[in-house]
Write a protein that holds these residues in place. Structure first.
Motif, short mmCIF file in Angstrom:
data_model
loop_
_atom_site.label_atom_id
_atom_site.label_comp_id
_atom_site.label_asym_id
_atom_site.label_seq_id
_atom_site.Cartn_x
_atom_site.Cartn_y
_atom_site.Cartn_z
N CYS A 68 0.81 -1.22 0.00
CA CYS A 68 0.00 0.00 0.00
C CYS A 68 0.84 1.27 0.00
N ALA A 69 2.09 1.19 0.40
CA ALA A 69 2.90 2.39 0.57
C ALA A 69 2.96 3.18 -0.73
N GLY A 70 2.73 4.48 -0.64
CA GLY A 70 2.79 5.31 -1.83
C GLY A 70 2.71 6.78 -1.50
N LEU A 71 3.10 7.60 -2.48
CA LEU A 71 3.07 9.05 -2.34
C LEU A 71 2.12 9.64 -3.38
N GLY A 72 1.48 10.75 -3.01
CA GLY A 72 0.52 11.39 -3.90
C GLY A 72 1.15 12.46 -4.77
N PRO A 73 0.38 13.01 -5.70
CA PRO A 73 0.91 13.97 -6.67
C PRO A 73 1.34 15.30 -6.08
N HIS A 74 0.95 15.59 -4.85
CA HIS A 74 1.31 16.85 -4.22
C HIS A 74 2.73 16.87 -3.67
N VAL A 75 3.41 15.72 -3.62
CA VAL A 75 4.77 15.66 -3.09
C VAL A 75 5.69 16.55 -3.94
N PRO A 76 6.49 17.41 -3.30
CA PRO A 76 7.26 18.39 -4.07
C PRO A 76 8.21 17.81 -5.12
N ASP A 77 8.84 16.69 -4.83
CA ASP A 77 9.79 16.09 -5.77
C ASP A 77 9.10 14.95 -6.51
N PRO A 78 8.74 15.12 -7.76
CA PRO A 78 8.03 14.05 -8.48
C PRO A 78 8.86 12.78 -8.66
N ARG A 79 10.17 12.91 -8.62
CA ARG A 79 11.01 11.72 -8.74
C ARG A 79 10.85 10.80 -7.53
N LEU A 80 10.57 11.42 -6.40
CA LEU A 80 10.34 10.65 -5.18
C LEU A 80 9.06 9.83 -5.29
N ILE A 81 8.06 10.39 -5.97
CA ILE A 81 6.80 9.66 -6.19
C ILE A 81 7.07 8.38 -6.98
N ILE A 82 7.84 8.49 -8.04
CA ILE A 82 8.17 7.31 -8.85
C ILE A 82 9.02 6.33 -8.06
N ALA A 83 9.94 6.86 -7.27
CA ALA A 83 10.83 6.00 -6.49
C ALA A 83 10.05 5.11 -5.53
N VAL A 84 9.07 5.67 -4.85
CA VAL A 84 8.30 4.90 -3.87
C VAL A 84 7.21 4.07 -4.54
N ASN A 85 6.42 4.73 -5.37
CA ASN A 85 5.24 4.06 -5.94
C ASN A 85 5.60 2.94 -6.90
N TYR A 86 6.67 3.11 -7.62
CA TYR A 86 7.06 2.11 -8.62
C TYR A 86 8.28 1.30 -8.18
N HIS A 87 9.43 1.95 -8.08
CA HIS A 87 10.66 1.19 -7.81
C HIS A 87 10.62 0.48 -6.46
N GLY A 88 10.17 1.19 -5.43
CA GLY A 88 10.10 0.57 -4.11
C GLY A 88 9.11 -0.58 -4.05
N THR A 89 7.97 -0.39 -4.70
CA THR A 89 6.94 -1.44 -4.71
C THR A 89 7.43 -2.69 -5.43
N VAL A 90 8.04 -2.51 -6.59
CA VAL A 90 8.53 -3.66 -7.35
C VAL A 90 9.66 -4.36 -6.60
N ALA A 91 10.51 -3.59 -5.92
CA ALA A 91 11.60 -4.19 -5.16
C ALA A 91 11.06 -5.09 -4.05
N LEU A 92 10.02 -4.64 -3.36
CA LEU A 92 9.43 -5.48 -2.31
C LEU A 92 8.70 -6.67 -2.90
N LEU A 93 8.03 -6.45 -4.01
CA LEU A 93 7.31 -7.55 -4.66
C LEU A 93 8.27 -8.69 -4.99
N ASP A 94 9.38 -8.35 -5.62
CA ASP A 94 10.34 -9.38 -6.01
C ASP A 94 11.11 -9.92 -4.82
N GLY A 95 11.42 -9.05 -3.87
CA GLY A 95 12.20 -9.49 -2.72
C GLY A 95 11.44 -10.43 -1.81
N LEU A 96 10.11 -10.31 -1.77
CA LEU A 96 9.29 -11.16 -0.89
C LEU A 96 8.69 -12.36 -1.61
#
Length: 249
Positions: A68-96
């Motif tokens: 469920c972890a994720g960041l919304g569009p209001h976060v000042p750094d849009p790269r952080l949104i992609i880092a958490v919503n996509y890269h972080g999610t996929v890393a946990l998906l594969d790691g678990l």
């Protein structure tokens, strides 16, 4: 069941954790605060530390994963949104994934968004690794684009794993909420760039959803009654997707 839930401290993650516990499951929560495991999923190192901590806590065996972890569009750094919503999610998906293969009737659910349909994969700059250049050209509304791109990318990557995961006996699906009363939505409402558009848009069911309603769908998808449900995305948006894309499904 032993289930790990990321974003467990608030919103959909908290509601899902509470519903799982009420149903008798052991929940391992992951979040930046107020969780069993404190982790920042915005970096590869943070995501790996979360995976390591979860595996250590559960002895390398999981019955369910809810990301469920994720960041919304209001976060000042849009790269952080992609880092958490996509890269972080996929890393946990594969790691678990290996721990899920050892579980009983294992299943995973990833929280995407109705925004995942706002762009196609062919148009998504994440597909070609061009998100930095695209964001540089996006201006002050880059957060909204980053949010849609990240949710589209995570949905596509879930679907791409359907064959491998089914072969390993693990089901995997996404849910795509619309406007849900969560701190993430409130952040958008409070943002002068996005707040008016969010307030003015009304779904066919003229209200916002609740975290408990999303949690109920997630619990269904984790359970044995959803045993033939795999590789699917479930809209839970009050009819928004049907309103805006009636011929595309």
């Amino acid at each position: 069941m032993t289930v790990v839930v990321t974003g467990s401290a608030s919103g959909i993650g908290a509601a899902t954790s509470n519903a799982l516990r009420a149903a008798g499951s052991e929940v391992v929560g992951v979040d930046l605060r107020d969780a069993d495991i404190i982790a920042d999923l915005s970096s590869s190192e943070g995501a790996q530390s979360a995976v390591d901590a979860v595996l250590d806590r559960c002895g390398g065996v999981l019955d369910g994963v809810v990301l469920c972890a994720g960041l919304g569009p209001h976060v000042p750094d849009p790269r952080l949104i992609i880092a958490v919503n996509y890269h972080g999610t996929v890393a946990l998906l594969d790691g678990l994934f290996p721990a899920l293969q050892k579980g009983a009737n294992p299943a995973a659910v990833v929280v995407s968004s109705v925004a995942s349909t706002h762009v196609t994969w062919d148009e998504n700059p994440i597909a070609a690794g061009g998100e930095d250049a695209a964001l540089a050209a996006a201006g002050e509304y880059g957060g909204a684009l980053a949010y849609a791109w990240s949710k589209n990318a995570v949905t596509v990557n879930v679907r791409k794993r359907a064959a491998e995961w089914a072969g390993a006996g693990v089901r995997l699906n996404t849910v795509a909420p619309g406007s849900i009363d969560t701190p993430l939505l409130q952040g958008g409402l409070d943002d002068p760039r996005f707040g008016e558009a969010i307030r003015n848009f009304t779904a066919p069911i003229p209200r916002r959803g609740t975290p408990d309603e999303i949690a109920s769908l997630i619990l269904y998808l984790l359970g044995p009654q959803a045993g033939f449900v795999h590789g699917a995305q479930f809209m839970i948006d009050g009819g928004v997707d049907a309103l805006t894309r009636p011929t595309k499904f």
